[in-house]
Design an enzyme around this catalytic site. Structure first.
Site, mmCIF file in Angstrom:
data_model
loop_
_atom_site.group_PDB
_atom_site.id
_atom_site.type_symbol
_atom_site.label_atom_id
_atom_site.label_comp_id
_atom_site.label_asym_id
_atom_site.label_seq_id
_atom_site.Cartn_x
_atom_site.Cartn_y
_atom_site.Cartn_z
ATOM 1 N N CYS A 262 53.335 41.215 53.248
ATOM 2 C CA CYS A 262 52.051 40.887 52.603
ATOM 3 C C CYS A 262 52.110 39.713 51.644
ATOM 4 C CB CYS A 262 51.530 42.103 51.848
ATOM 5 S SG CYS A 262 50.969 43.393 52.938
HETATM 6 C C1 UDX Z 1 52.833 45.028 48.737
HETATM 7 C C2 UDX Z 1 51.785 45.535 47.736
HETATM 8 O O1 UDX Z 1 52.443 46.207 46.653
HETATM 9 C C3 UDX Z 1 50.803 46.453 48.422
HETATM 10 O O2 UDX Z 1 49.785 46.869 47.524
HETATM 11 C C4 UDX Z 1 50.163 45.696 49.610
HETATM 12 O O3 UDX Z 1 49.252 46.512 50.299
HETATM 13 C C5 UDX Z 1 51.250 45.192 50.545
HETATM 14 O O4 UDX Z 1 52.202 44.379 49.818
HETATM 15 P P1 UDX Z 1 55.058 45.998 49.851
HETATM 16 O O5 UDX Z 1 55.163 44.660 50.501
HETATM 17 O O6 UDX Z 1 55.290 47.218 50.650
HETATM 18 O O7 UDX Z 1 53.607 46.141 49.168
HETATM 19 O O8 UDX Z 1 56.156 46.033 48.691
HETATM 20 P P2 UDX Z 1 56.220 45.981 47.113
HETATM 21 O O9 UDX Z 1 56.829 47.223 46.626
HETATM 22 O O10 UDX Z 1 54.962 45.552 46.502
HETATM 23 O O11 UDX Z 1 57.330 44.828 46.915
HETATM 24 C C6 UDX Z 1 57.145 43.523 47.443
HETATM 25 C C7 UDX Z 1 58.365 42.666 47.186
HETATM 26 O O12 UDX Z 1 58.457 42.332 45.797
HETATM 27 C C8 UDX Z 1 59.708 43.332 47.541
HETATM 28 O O13 UDX Z 1 60.542 42.377 48.150
HETATM 29 C C9 UDX Z 1 60.261 43.764 46.200
HETATM 30 O O14 UDX Z 1 61.656 43.837 46.203
HETATM 31 C C10 UDX Z 1 59.758 42.640 45.292
HETATM 32 N N1 UDX Z 1 59.617 43.029 43.873
HETATM 33 C C11 UDX Z 1 58.693 43.959 43.514
HETATM 34 C C12 UDX Z 1 60.401 42.429 42.915
HETATM 35 O O15 UDX Z 1 61.257 41.569 43.226
HETATM 36 N N2 UDX Z 1 60.242 42.785 41.597
HETATM 37 C C13 UDX Z 1 59.330 43.699 41.207
HETATM 38 O O16 UDX Z 1 59.240 43.966 39.997
HETATM 39 C C14 UDX Z 1 58.542 44.316 42.193
#
Ligand code: UDX
Length: 420
Positions: A262
């Site tokens: 996403c």
């Molecule tokens: C995301 C959105 O959270 C969700 O609402 C939307 O519908 C789809 O995209 P997702 O891609 O499943 O969800 O993962 P998410 O947990 O949000 O993490 C996204 C990325 O950011 C991951 O690679 C994660 O490792 C990274 N991340 C997240 C960080 O590096 N630091 C953080 O503090 C949070």
């Protein structure tokens, strides 16, 4: 209620099975015959917590799956959700071809009133752009002949079922009162703030949410890089900053950046849309720039300690874009592996779930370890790129110098964290 879901991908399948669990009668349609067959046999094609359990509970009761849309339409569903893929083209622009095809297909069988609901993430204006196509194909008029709504998802991989059942909010963009009522009824059993708005606003809420979250990650990463130079622990900084109610504690984990299906795609789509309408997207462009740089920051750290990585035995732990998923889309490990290989390193990788997907997609000259022990037993250096809990055991391997891109450890003697 009777609901049809077009697309048994990540979003479609979670939505379909959660609606079934809420007591609705759901039929899920997908053109992928293999996927439909596997679902009919009770096997979910993706790894997601609780999904198998929901499939077992509802299959052939109030959950059906088919590759034949006419079957689904014969049931005269009161709402038809479009949950097909919205990939990017080579320029990062949103590709609506699957969405358009789904709309045309639905319209062909639309000889009863139903609300067509966009679940896929689409740019403002996209849902309404389908109206002429549907009207032409179905010979029915929006309002009297069919309803229209946009209901974005905010599911995180790994906790998607829980996110669906206990959401922070439900956003419903609707065309008219009749459409609104159907959506309201579908979600009656879920207690959460429900935002009723127009369709374009609903579409924008989804993009704005993802851009905000990604911005927090890139911002804390940039702050983390500065902290690293100054000998400050960014996690301590983030903890204190997050206590400010206006900021909040979430999404402040510095590391190797964000991946997944996403954030990267949605930001690029909105940047392109901004350009198309003559608006600036400076902050969004910076989010991407910081994120592209971040996986290589950990390599820079390693090069400070080990200037020559040629023939070094290096293990990359984590191929999934985050823990608890087998999804490798925009995996942070890819740019690192490519850089390591170009330096002549001897690369081994390990991931508890994502290795099959990785092997299918990439043809790198790397070794796939059997398990964590196999990955680390004779390595010199290890990079942690995904926050899998089992990688915490890496600290027991005294032979390995760890570069931790996900803050699993702090302050070990054979260790360097990316951001403190
Ligand atoms: C995301 C959105 O959270 C969700 O609402 C939307 O519908 C789809 O995209 P997702 O891609 O499943 O969800 O993962 P998410 O947990 O949000 O993490 C996204 C990325 O950011 C991951 O690679 C994660 O490792 C990274 N991340 C997240 C960080 O590096 N630091 C953080 O503090 C949070």
């Amino acid at each position: 209620m009777k609901i049809a879901i077009i697309g048994a991908g990540y979003v479609g399948l979670v939505t379909a099975l959660c609606f079934s669990d809420m007591g609705h009668n759901v039929v899920c349609v997908d053109t992928d015959i293999k996927k439909v067959k596997s679902l009919k046999e009770g096997k979910t094609p993706i790894y997601e917590k609780r999904l198998d359990e929901l499939l077992e509970k509802h299959l052939n009761k109030n959950f059906k799956v088919t590759s034949d849309l006419s079957d689904a339409m014969a049931e005269e569903p009161e709402a038809i959700f479009i949950a097909v893929g919205t990939p990017s083209d080579s320029e990062g622009r949103l590709d609506l071809s699957y969405v358009k095809k789904a709309a045309i297909d639905i319209a062909k069988y639309l000889d009863f009133y139903s609300v067509i609901v966009m679940k896929s993430t689409v740019l403002p204006g996209s849902t309404e752009s389908l109206v002429p196509i549907i009207e032409k194909e179905s010979k029915r008029k929006l309002g009297s002949g069919f309803g229209l709504a946009m209901n974005p998802e905010f599911l995180k991989e790994g906790t998607a079922v829980e996110d669906f059942m206990k959401p922070d909010r439900i956003v419903i963009g609707y065309y008219d009162e009749k459409s609104r009522k159907v959506l309201e009824e579908i979600y009656t059993s879920i207690t959460a703030p429900k935002i009723f708005t127009d369709i374009k606003t609903a579409e924008m809420i989804k993009y704005a949410s993802n851009v905000f979250l990604a911005a927090r990650v890139s911002l804390i990463n940039e702050i983390g890089n500065i902290c690293k130079q100054l000998g400050i622990d960014v996690y301590e900084v983030a903890e204190a900053v997050g206590l400010d109610k206006r900021i909040g504690p979430y999404f402040l984990r510095a590391g190797v950046g964000f991946g997944g299906s996403c954030f990267p795609k949605d930001i690029m789509a909105l940047i392109n849309k901004s350009k198309e309408i003559g608006e600036n997207a400076d902050i969004m462009e910076a989010i991407v720039k910081v994120n592209d740089r971040q996986p290589l920051k950990i390599l820079q750290l390693a090069l400070q300690k080990f200037p020559n990585l040629h023939k070094k035995r290096i293990t990359v732990l984590g191929l999934a874009f985050k823990a608890d998923t087998d999804d490798i889309r925009e995996s942070r490990a890819v740019p690192l592996i490519e850089a390591l290989l170009s330096m002549g390193a001897d690369v081994t990788v390990y991931d508890p779930l994502a290795m099959q997907n990785f092997k299918k997609q990439y043809n790198y000259k790397i070794k796939y370890a059997e398990d964590l022990h196999d990955a680390l037993k004779s390595a010199d250096i290890c990079f942690i790129m995904t926050d899998w809990a089992e990688f915490k055991k890496a600290k027991d391997y005294e032979n390995v110098y760890i570069f931790d891109g996900r803050n699993l450890f702090r302050r070990l003697h054979n260790y360097e964290g990316i951001c403190w």
